[in-house]
Design a protein around this motif. Structure first.
Motif, PDB file in Angstrom:
ATOM      1  N   GLY A  51       1.014  -1.038   0.163  1.00 53.68           N
ATOM      2  CA  GLY A  51      -0.003  -0.097   0.048  1.00 53.68           C
ATOM      3  C   GLY A  51       0.895   1.134  -0.093  1.00 53.68           C
ATOM      4  N   ASP A  53       0.166   5.155   1.210  1.00 53.13           N
ATOM      5  CA  ASP A  53      -0.648   6.202   1.799  1.00 53.13           C
ATOM      6  C   ASP A  53      -0.452   7.620   1.130  1.00 53.13           C
ATOM      7  N   ARG A  55      -1.370  10.508   1.588  1.00 48.99           N
ATOM      8  CA  ARG A  55      -1.490  11.765   2.579  1.00 48.99           C
ATOM      9  C   ARG A  55      -0.142  11.862   3.187  1.00 48.99           C
ATOM     10  N   SER A  56       0.401  10.525   3.626  1.00 50.39           N
ATOM     11  CA  SER A  56       1.794  10.534   4.789  1.00 50.39           C
ATOM     12  C   SER A  56       2.939  10.293   3.683  1.00 50.39           C
ATOM     13  N   GLU A  58       3.685   7.101   3.147  1.00 52.26           N
ATOM     14  CA  GLU A  58       4.337   6.085   3.472  1.00 52.26           C
ATOM     15  C   GLU A  58       3.868   4.725   2.411  1.00 52.26           C
TER      16      GLU A  58
END
Length: 97
Positions: A51, A53, A55-56, A58
């Motif tokens: 995955g 993310d 937004r972050s 990661e």
């Protein structure tokens, strides 16, 4: 999104050294680079979860138990994490946003 070059570490901490570098996704699986070694393919069937993310930034790769046990370069790690960063900053105003 260009994820080539994201350095992956043991999510549990480990010794802090990079375990792999994300290269690219193929229809057969993920191509990873063992630092100072060679590219290799981890088949999708040996990956439990992958995955990003947005937004972050990661990146998370969870590897199946059997694959992790059979591949000593993982040093017992089953979950690898890294931080994706943009190669350049885009100015929202210049984009008309």
């Amino acid at each position: 999104m260009d994820l080539d070059g994201v350095t992956l570490h043991d999510a549990a901490g480990g010794d802090g050294h990079p375990l792999a570098v994300l290269r690219y996704r193929t229809t057969a699986g993920l191509v990873l680079l063992i630092p100072e070694s060679a590219d290799f393919l981890v088949p999708w069937s040996d990956l439990e979860e992958v995955g990003l993310d947005l937004r972050s930034g990661e990146v998370r790769v969870r590897i199946g138990e059997d694959y992790a046990r059979a591949n000593h370069w993982l040093r017992g790690a089953r979950e690898l994490v890294g931080q994706w960063t943009d190669r350049c900053e885009l100015d929202p105003e210049a984009l008309g946003l």
